[in-house]
Motif scaffolding. Structure first.
Motif, PDB file in Angstrom:
ATOM      1  N   ARG A  26      34.138  36.797  37.177  1.00 35.29           N
ATOM      2  CA  ARG A  26      34.863  36.127  37.023  1.00 35.29           C
ATOM      3  C   ARG A  26      35.405  35.414  38.139  1.00 35.29           C
ATOM      4  N   PRO A  27      35.798  34.051  38.127  1.00 32.64           N
ATOM      5  CA  PRO A  27      36.541  33.541  39.314  1.00 32.64           C
ATOM      6  C   PRO A  27      37.573  34.903  40.055  1.00 32.64           C
ATOM      7  N   LEU A  28      38.169  34.817  40.547  1.00 34.32           N
ATOM      8  CA  LEU A  28      39.300  35.547  41.341  1.00 34.32           C
ATOM      9  C   LEU A  28      40.228  34.431  41.855  1.00 34.32           C
ATOM     10  N   VAL A  29      41.530  34.537  41.565  1.00 33.99           N
ATOM     11  CA  VAL A  29      42.075  33.422  42.164  1.00 33.99           C
ATOM     12  C   VAL A  29      43.435  33.594  42.967  1.00 33.99           C
ATOM     13  N   GLY A  30      42.886  32.780  44.605  1.00 33.79           N
ATOM     14  CA  GLY A  30      44.200  33.809  44.828  1.00 33.79           C
ATOM     15  C   GLY A  30      44.994  32.229  45.452  1.00 33.79           C
ATOM     16  N   GLU A  31      45.668  32.219  46.332  1.00 37.60           N
ATOM     17  CA  GLU A  31      46.970  31.689  47.293  1.00 37.60           C
ATOM     18  C   GLU A  31      46.137  30.170  47.607  1.00 37.60           C
ATOM     19  N   GLU A  32      44.564  30.367  48.396  1.00 39.53           N
ATOM     20  CA  GLU A  32      43.861  29.501  48.797  1.00 39.53           C
ATOM     21  C   GLU A  32      43.008  29.057  47.743  1.00 39.53           C
ATOM     22  N   VAL A  81      45.446  45.020  43.242  1.00 31.28           N
ATOM     23  CA  VAL A  81      46.346  44.677  42.271  1.00 31.28           C
ATOM     24  C   VAL A  81      45.357  43.554  41.886  1.00 31.28           C
ATOM     25  N   VAL A  82      45.222  42.858  40.858  1.00 33.18           N
ATOM     26  CA  VAL A  82      44.292  41.871  39.926  1.00 33.18           C
ATOM     27  C   VAL A  82      44.861  41.726  38.538  1.00 33.18           C
ATOM     28  N   GLY A  83      44.899  40.627  38.121  1.00 33.98           N
ATOM     29  CA  GLY A  83      44.966  40.267  36.867  1.00 33.98           C
ATOM     30  C   GLY A  83      44.245  39.330  36.011  1.00 33.98           C
ATOM     31  N   VAL A  84      44.463  39.986  35.313  1.00 34.28           N
ATOM     32  CA  VAL A  84      42.911  39.104  34.272  1.00 34.28           C
ATOM     33  C   VAL A  84      44.014  38.619  32.974  1.00 34.28           C
ATOM     34  N   SER A  85      43.605  37.254  32.596  1.00 34.51           N
ATOM     35  CA  SER A  85      43.742  36.410  31.555  1.00 34.51           C
ATOM     36  C   SER A  85      43.067  35.242  30.772  1.00 34.51           C
ATOM     37  N   VAL A  86      43.491  34.918  29.940  1.00 30.12           N
ATOM     38  CA  VAL A  86      42.128  33.124  29.485  1.00 30.12           C
ATOM     39  C   VAL A  86      42.882  32.055  30.118  1.00 30.12           C
ATOM     40  N   SER A  87      43.960  32.298  31.140  1.00 28.52           N
ATOM     41  CA  SER A  87      44.260  31.173  31.655  1.00 28.52           C
ATOM     42  C   SER A  87      42.978  31.028  32.797  1.00 28.52           C
ATOM     43  N   THR A  88      42.907  28.797  32.746  1.00 26.83           N
ATOM     44  CA  THR A  88      41.615  28.440  34.418  1.00 26.83           C
ATOM     45  C   THR A  88      42.210  29.028  35.295  1.00 26.83           C
ATOM     46  N   PRO A  89      41.439  28.940  36.281  1.00 23.65           N
ATOM     47  CA  PRO A  89      41.559  28.919  38.069  1.00 23.65           C
ATOM     48  C   PRO A  89      42.888  27.987  37.902  1.00 23.65           C
ATOM     49  N   TYR A  90      43.111  26.858  37.533  1.00 21.15           N
ATOM     50  CA  TYR A  90      43.487  25.593  37.839  1.00 21.15           C
ATOM     51  C   TYR A  90      45.119  26.162  37.425  1.00 21.15           C
ATOM     52  N   GLU A  91      45.016  27.039  35.886  1.00 22.86           N
ATOM     53  CA  GLU A  91      46.548  26.969  35.633  1.00 22.86           C
ATOM     54  C   GLU A  91      47.145  28.444  36.818  1.00 22.86           C
ATOM     55  N   HIS A  92      45.852  29.413  36.632  1.00 26.87           N
ATOM     56  CA  HIS A  92      46.325  30.678  38.107  1.00 26.87           C
ATOM     57  C   HIS A  92      46.795  30.245  39.160  1.00 26.87           C
ATOM     58  N   LYS A  93      46.221  28.916  39.896  1.00 27.05           N
ATOM     59  CA  LYS A  93      46.323  28.962  41.248  1.00 27.05           C
ATOM     60  C   LYS A  93      48.026  28.273  40.978  1.00 27.05           C
ATOM     61  N   THR A  94      48.689  27.415  39.919  1.00 25.85           N
ATOM     62  CA  THR A  94      50.124  26.650  39.396  1.00 25.85           C
ATOM     63  C   THR A  94      50.496  28.490  39.278  1.00 25.85           C
ATOM     64  N   PHE A  95      50.025  29.281  38.515  1.00 21.28           N
ATOM     65  CA  PHE A  95      51.424  30.057  38.025  1.00 21.28           C
ATOM     66  C   PHE A  95      51.716  31.294  39.222  1.00 21.28           C
ATOM     67  N   LEU A  96      50.705  31.712  40.292  1.00 24.54           N
ATOM     68  CA  LEU A  96      50.728  32.332  41.660  1.00 24.54           C
ATOM     69  C   LEU A  96      51.582  31.794  42.511  1.00 24.54           C
ATOM     70  N   GLU A  97      52.169  30.187  42.812  1.00 23.11           N
ATOM     71  CA  GLU A  97      52.631  28.942  43.302  1.00 23.11           C
ATOM     72  C   GLU A  97      54.119  29.089  43.043  1.00 23.11           C
ATOM     73  N   GLU A  98      54.736  28.486  41.622  1.00 22.88           N
ATOM     74  CA  GLU A  98      55.740  29.012  41.100  1.00 22.88           C
ATOM     75  C   GLU A  98      56.451  30.380  41.166  1.00 22.88           C
ATOM     76  N   ARG A  99      55.140  31.136  41.097  1.00 22.34           N
ATOM     77  CA  ARG A  99      56.164  33.004  41.279  1.00 22.34           C
ATOM     78  C   ARG A  99      56.185  33.714  42.523  1.00 22.34           C
ATOM     79  N   GLY A 100      55.582  32.558  43.317  1.00 23.33           N
ATOM     80  CA  GLY A 100      55.722  33.406  44.930  1.00 23.33           C
ATOM     81  C   GLY A 100      55.054  34.374  45.165  1.00 23.33           C
ATOM     82  N   MET A 101      53.740  34.301  44.314  1.00 26.80           N
ATOM     83  CA  MET A 101      53.456  35.868  44.264  1.00 26.80           C
ATOM     84  C   MET A 101      51.732  35.820  45.162  1.00 26.80           C
ATOM     85  N   ASP A 102      51.120  36.844  45.893  1.00 28.18           N
ATOM     86  CA  ASP A 102      50.481  36.269  47.003  1.00 28.18           C
ATOM     87  C   ASP A 102      49.440  37.517  46.542  1.00 28.18           C
ATOM     88  N   TYR A 103      49.129  37.850  44.713  1.00 24.16           N
ATOM     89  CA  TYR A 103      48.019  38.615  44.471  1.00 24.16           C
ATOM     90  C   TYR A 103      47.032  37.897  43.551  1.00 24.16           C
TER      91      TYR A 103
END
Length: 170
Positions: A26-32, A81-103
């Motif tokens: 699946r698409p694996l979304v990181g900070e970049e 540590v990696v997560g999995v959810s139904v959210s799209t890569p765009y939503e994940h990118k926003t979520f990571l930025e808002e939470r200040g996470m580097d997962y």
């Protein structure tokens, strides 16, 4: 005061301890950026964290706890540590930025990975809408399941101290 109902979930026929973790891509979304990645491409022990869609309070709570406890960092840096959810890569990118996470988070909009692991949850009153039950699978170097926790009600959260003690043993 709680402003939501606690709902008991049907029993989950999930991947169990001692079983091989099902592989998936699946698409694996990181900070970049994000890229299609197979679970089998991740070396070493893995903490695979299933969570509801980004923005839902359980997702925020789960990832704030993981971030604050620094899973995969410091003494537990031997675990990815990696997560999995139904959210799209765009939503994940926003979520990571808002939470200040580097997962990194896998995007599974069709909930196929959740189905593979036996943690898919059909949302009440929303025909055809599925999400992931909160769940944690700890995988050893060979990606065999060493520990499994799956929510039995909604909302439900893992015993983070118990998960950490299992992470230390990986």
């Amino acid at each position: 005061m709680v402003d939501f109902d606690v709902v008991e979930l049907p029993e989950a026929d999930h991947v169990a301890e001692g079983e091989a973790a099902p592989d998936f891509t699946r698409p694996l979304v990181g900070e970049e950026y994000w890229t299609d990645t197979a679970l089998s491409d991740i070396d070493g022990p893995v903490a695979l964290v299933f969570f509801p869609m980004d923005g839902a309070f359980p997702a925020t709570y789960i990832w704030n706890e993981i971030r604050d406890r620094e899973w995969g960092r410091g003494p537990s840096d031997h675990v990815t540590v990696v997560g999995v959810s139904v959210s799209t890569p765009y939503e994940h990118k926003t979520f990571l930025e808002e939470r200040g996470m580097d997962y990194e988070l896998f995007s599974d909009p069709g909930a196929g990975v959740a189905e593979l692991y036996g943690v898919v949850h059909d949302l009440d009153g929303m025909t055809g809408v599925r999400e992931h039950r909160p769940a944690v699978f700890l995988l050893d170097d060979e990606h065999a399941v060493e520990y499994a926790w799956v929510a039995s009600e909604w909302p439900d959260f893992p015993d983070y101290d118990e998960v950490e003690s299992h992470i230390e043993r990986l």
